[in-house]
Enzyme design. Structure first.
Site, PDB file in Angstrom:
ATOM      1  N   HIS A   1     -25.118  -2.688  -0.326  1.00 24.91           N
ATOM      2  CA  HIS A   1     -26.197  -2.626  -1.310  1.00 24.91           C
ATOM      3  C   HIS A   1     -26.910  -3.962  -1.469  1.00 24.91           C
ATOM      4  CE1 HIS A   1     -25.486   1.447  -2.798  1.00 24.91           C
ATOM      5  NE2 HIS A   1     -24.192   1.208  -2.596  1.00 24.91           N
TER       6      HIS A   1
ATOM      7  N   GLU B   1       0.862  -1.185   0.000  1.00 21.29           N
ATOM      8  CA  GLU B   1       0.000   0.000   0.000  1.00 21.29           C
ATOM      9  C   GLU B   1       0.897   1.233   0.000  1.00 21.29           C
ATOM     10  OE1 GLU B   1      -3.278   1.024  -0.196  1.00 21.29           O
ATOM     11  OE2 GLU B   1      -2.302   2.979  -0.029  1.00 21.29           O
TER      12      GLU B   1
ATOM     13  N   GLU C   1     -15.839   0.240  -8.800  1.00 22.78           N
ATOM     14  CA  GLU C   1     -16.490   1.368  -8.144  1.00 22.78           C
ATOM     15  C   GLU C   1     -17.722   0.809  -7.433  1.00 22.78           C
ATOM     16  OE1 GLU C   1     -18.980   3.805 -10.397  1.00 22.78           O
ATOM     17  OE2 GLU C   1     -18.576   2.833 -12.295  1.00 22.78           O
TER      18      GLU C   1
ATOM     19  N   CYS D   1      -9.863  17.706  21.086  1.00 21.59           N
ATOM     20  CA  CYS D   1      -9.074  16.517  21.409  1.00 21.59           C
ATOM     21  C   CYS D   1      -7.700  16.483  20.749  1.00 21.59           C
ATOM     22  CB  CYS D   1      -9.838  15.245  21.057  1.00 21.59           C
ATOM     23  SG  CYS D   1     -10.135  15.047  19.293  1.00 21.59           S
TER      24      CYS D   1
ATOM     25  N   CYS E   1     -11.885  12.844  23.836  1.00 21.32           N
ATOM     26  CA  CYS E   1     -12.747  13.474  22.829  1.00 21.32           C
ATOM     27  C   CYS E   1     -14.130  13.633  23.429  1.00 21.32           C
ATOM     28  CB  CYS E   1     -12.781  12.601  21.577  1.00 21.32           C
ATOM     29  SG  CYS E   1     -14.166  12.952  20.503  1.00 21.32           S
TER      30      CYS E   1
ATOM     31  N   SER F   1     -20.305   6.018   0.839  1.00 25.88           N
ATOM     32  CA  SER F   1     -21.495   6.154   1.687  1.00 25.88           C
ATOM     33  C   SER F   1     -21.577   5.101   2.785  1.00 25.88           C
ATOM     34  CB  SER F   1     -22.767   6.086   0.838  1.00 25.88           C
ATOM     35  OG  SER F   1     -22.753   7.055  -0.178  1.00 25.88           O
TER      36      SER F   1
END
Lengths: 488, 414
Positions: free
Chosen positions: A53, A35, A345, A450, A408, A49
């Protein structure tokens, strides 16, 4: 430079690459994942999102439909194994006029052929499910769900790592040659030698494919901008609410997505861009997002917005054609053992488990993979203190001082969670690494409270120098240094 | 679950002054809850001077101002529980807190004073366009890092927004050797105090560019430059006016937001304009026994005014506890009329002298602020200058309220 040897090299640590890594970790085979960023899931995998699905937009009989349906039916179990949030919230595709109502039936037809459970429902049903949404009719998909895409990617990578896959971050592939029957992968770190190459490099998959002499592919980056709403708006929405997909748009239209953490996402827009890594948000699109969201849900207001971000789709459909096409997963014509995954995608997140299985079956046919004696399918994430019942919180806080300090205040994240995030198995020590693992800086104050505290923990607990404290690695240094005349 | 008479959330200037006033009005069982390791709130990082002119006729630094109050609180042996965050507040005045030493505790109070202060508006909050690289900070965070942790965020700096913290940080970072290239303000006027423009910008030759904003931020890993544009009177970018400024840091000083997440949990009604509670003249919210003061109620320009307001809240909380939770009926509505952005309190009752705090919508000269009832003038005050950045106070004697014709009064600028 010395070279390291592996059986399989996966290029790209998005949700697809890490899912393949985990699938391969079930077998006795030596796998490495490369990576180029400082963490996994830094491309589209952390900026989508987060929807699982149900499979009603993929063409019937397509590979995309197959892997999407597989993913939809296996996602809950996968998330349970990997300690990743998953909520089957259901989806409403809402039609606002007669023409769109007709389109709902088309979607239902395609979806049903793919095996999705879909019902057309009327105004009353919509109102009952989503009091704030208006629509003539809707298609209701009970099996649509939400997850945390970045947590899933991290979890897949960690589980693969636990089971023996090597994960090399900050490792950019510069070239690939076949020498003496093996691929020699030149990187900015040590070079890698492998029998198989799996190209799951997303936006860069066309470049990687060209190293195998395959120049047919071209990725057209297509940007989607999002708005994130404050958690205090969460009561406005409980299902995924989508418009009827615009024709040939190559997106689903700007939709409203509740997140597993209680925010609402507005987006994504759909805009082909020239530069593959231009993740900017723009004023015009952000204005469009809020406008279209308010068309659906008028109670949404600008002051609920806490952040905007962009994700970039790796499309293989050129802008002049638009729309969707099938995923491309195939062997390079020159080399059988070079597998290209192109144009993954949406619904790539949902499809990742199915794609991983598909790719591993391709390898199995060539290699006859052997099951490992021990494969641990479980991975445990960081204990999320604020989500525990009061009695358990009390016990933990009593036992461990780390749970008594809230670092936080927006997301109620404790010092222990920050420490756990910094101690992650992949060795990621950036601020974003903490963000995607512990949620710190993701709340309404966006780190205003934080961040100074996290920096202190990095300095005190991990002995990190100021110069080492980075947002995302590379040269993303957060600070210029100590104040004048300051001595440690 | 522990019972307490009065719990005050926050030991900043508001919480400390409220505690003192409650004590001096006869309440002994007081607990102040503070999330930091020490009391003082945001004043602890405000090491510049300029505090206390109204209250003490002296110029103090932030920590000095806080100490004046802290000392009195300590003399009265009022309990401050530090390193403690309230994680839950309910309308029945139930509080769940988490303390670094003890862990989780639960309280039930007779009265609660909200004094949590505010948070900063962020890049997301203003929909700052561009990518999300390192080098974009809010002014208060920059101040915290600089003054409490000795960390300098950058070397070549542009500040967006002319809020006071941004102006203060322009000077502070300059003194630390950074090059502050400009302060940009989208409005045609500054949002900071005049004295800060003079002492922090003009004295250091830092340009203040009014009607300017940022339309893009560039850089992959760390900020490299910003694209700036001029805006018209509707705050729309003027095409062709864009230019680039190279910088490694963009500091946002674009406003404060009252921190009312706990208040909302307790069903406290919030005013859309102030972002704080809707309060009566005794600073009580719609929830009986819950009072609010300081920046959690509305954003103040001067800490001295925070102290005044908090004293009223502390006194009122004491009265509420001593009267056996008597709930006063407030039935006169205060409306922010032409030219007025907001007025505090929003609800009043008859029978006492009142002081209103307000902010105007835009700067102007030679203006009269009038209080009207049924379109008849009941009080007024004339000002040479009015500025949205400066809070205005108007007094109304109780006698004036005796002959009201309708149950609402209106404040206007003319």
């Amino acid at each position: 430079m010395d070279t390291q040897n592996y059986d399989i090299a996966i290029i790209g640590g998005g949700v697809v690459g890490t899912a393949i890594a985990r699938e391969l970790s079930k077998y006795s085979i030596n796998t490495v994942l490369l990576e180029m960023e400082s963490d996994v899931g830094q491309g589209a995998s952390n900026s989508n999102s987060g929807v699982v699905h149900a499979g009603f937009t993929a063409p019937v009989g397509s590979l995309k439909a197959d892997v999407c349906m597989y993913g939809n039916s296996h996602f809950e179990e996968l998330c349970a194994d990997l300690d990743v949030p998953y909520k089957k919230v259901g989806k409403l595709v809402v039609a606002v006029d007669k023409k769109q109502v007709a389109e709902l039936y088309n979607l239902q037809y395609i979806g049903s052929k793919n095996g999705a459970e879909l019902n057309i429902v009327g105004e009353d049903f919509i109102k009952k499910m989503e009091a704030n949404i208006d629509g003539k009719a809707a298609m209701y998909s009970p099996n649509s769900a939400i997850t945390s895409p970045y947590e899933l990617t991290i979890a897949l990578a960690e589980n693969a790592f636990q089971n023996g896959v090597e994960i090399k971050l900050n490792t950019k592939v510069l070239g690939i040659n076949k020498i003496n029957g093996k691929f020699l992968i030149k990187t900015n770190q040590k070079n890698i030698r492998a029998d198989y190459v799996i190209n799951s490099a997303g936006l860069y998959s066309d470049d990687i494919a060209s190293f195998s002499g395959e120049d047919r592919y071209k990725i057209y980056p297509c940007r989607g901008e999002y708005y994130v709403l404050d958690k205090n708006s969460s009561s406005l929405l409980s299902h995924l609410v989508y418009p009827v997909p615009p024709e040939n748009a190559g997106g689903y239209g700007i939709h409203l997505t509740p997140t597993v953490d209680g925010n609402i996402l507005i987006g994504p827009s759909n805009e082909y861009i020239d530069c593959v890594d231009n993740k900017a948000t723009t004023k015009d699109v952000m204005e469009q997002l809020i406008k279209e969201a308010r068309d659906f849900l008028p109670k949404i207001s600008q002051d609920m917005v806490i952040r905007s971000y962009s994700g970039i789709r790796s499309k293989i459909v050129p802008p002049e054609i638009g729309g969707f096409t099938d995923f491309v997963i195939e062997k390079s014509p020159r080399y059988d053992n070079f597998i290209n995954l192109i144009g993954i995608e949406s619904p790539g997140l949902t499809s990742a488990p199915g794609i991983a299985k598909y790719v591993v079956e391709m390898i199995d046919k060539m290699e006859n993979l052997k099951n490992k004696e021990i494969f641990n399918k479980k991975r445990t994430g960081i204990t999320k203190f604020s989500e525990l019942p009061l009695a358990e919180q009390k016990i933990l806080a009593e036992e461990n001082a780390g749970y008594r300090e809230l670092v936080c205040r927006c997301e109620n994240i404790t010092r222990q969670e920050i420490i756990d995030a910094l101690h992650n198995p992949l060795g990621v020590t950036t601020l974003k690494g903490v963000k995607y693992r512990a949620r710190a800086t993701m709340g309404r104050c966006q780190g205003g409270y934080c961040m100074a505290r996290i920096v202190k923990i990095m300095q005190e607990e991990f002995n990190m120098d100021l110069e080492q404290i980075q947002l995302t690695g590379n040269s993303s240094n957060l600070f210029a240094g100590q104040a004048k005349g300051w001595e440690k | 679950m522990m019972k307490r008479e009065l719990v005050i959330i926050g030991a900043g200037p508001a919480g400390l002054a409220a505690a003192l006033a409650a004590y001096d009005n006869g309440i002994r069982d007081i607990l102040i809850i503070e999330r930091e390791k020490r009391a003082g709130g945001i004043l602890n990082q405000c090491i510049h001077d300029g505090f206390g002119l109204h209250k003490f006729k002296e110029i103090l630094t932030g920590p000095e101002y806080a100490y004046r109050y802290l000392k009195k609180v300590q003399e009265r042996k009022i309990e401050i529980m530090t390193s403690t965050i309230v994680t839950e507040l309910r309308a029945e005045k139930y509080l769940k807190v988490i303390n670094e030493e003890i862990g989780i505790l639960e309280f039930k109070a007779d009265a609660v004073v909200l004094a949590m202060g505010s948070r900063e508006r962020t890049a997301g909050g203003i929909s700052l366009p561009g990518e999300r690289m390192a080098g974009v900070y809010t002014a208060g965070l920059t101040q915290n890092l600089m003054n409490l942790q000795n960390i300098k965020v950058g070397n070549n700096i542009v500040i967006l927004g002319s809020g006071d913290i941004g102006l203060i940080m322009a000077r502070r970072l300059t003194l630390e050797g950074a090059n502050v290239k400009a302060v940009l303000e989208i409005m045609p006027y500054s949002n900071g105090l005049n004295r800060n423009i003079n002492q922090c910008l003009i004295d250091f030759n830092i340009p203040l560019k009014l009607s300017h904003t940022v339309i893009d931020v560039k850089g992959k890993d760390r900020l490299e430059s910003i694209i700036v544009t001029e805006v018209d009177e509707n705050l729309r970018a003027i095409p062709g006016s864009e230019y680039e400024i190279e910088c490694d840091t963009l500091i946002l000083s674009v406003g404060l937001i009252p921190e009312n997440e706990l208040s909302k949990q307790a069903d406290v009604q919030i005013d859309d304009i102030t972002g704080g509670a809707l309060v009566k003249d005794n600073l009580e919210t719609n929830v009986p026994g819950i009072f609010a003061c300081g920046n959690v109620l509305h954003i103040h320009d001067l800490v001295d005014y925070v102290s005044d307001e908090a004293e009223n809240a502390g006194q009122a909380a004491a009265k509420y506890i001593k009267s056996g939770h008597k709930w006063r009926k407030n039935n006169i509505f205060v409306e922010a009329g032409d030219g007025i952005n907001y007025v505090i309190p929003q609800l009043i009752t008859l029978g006492k002298d009142l002081e209103f705090s307000m902010r105007v919508k835009k700067p102007a000269s030679d203006k009269t602020i009038k209080i009207l009832n049924n379109n008849e003038l009941i009080a007024k005050n004339t000002f040479k200058k009015v500025n949205p950045s400066e809070m205005i106070k108007i007094n109304l004697a109780k006698e004036k309220l005796l002959s009201l014709k309708t149950a609402s009064i209106k404040v206007v600028v003319e």
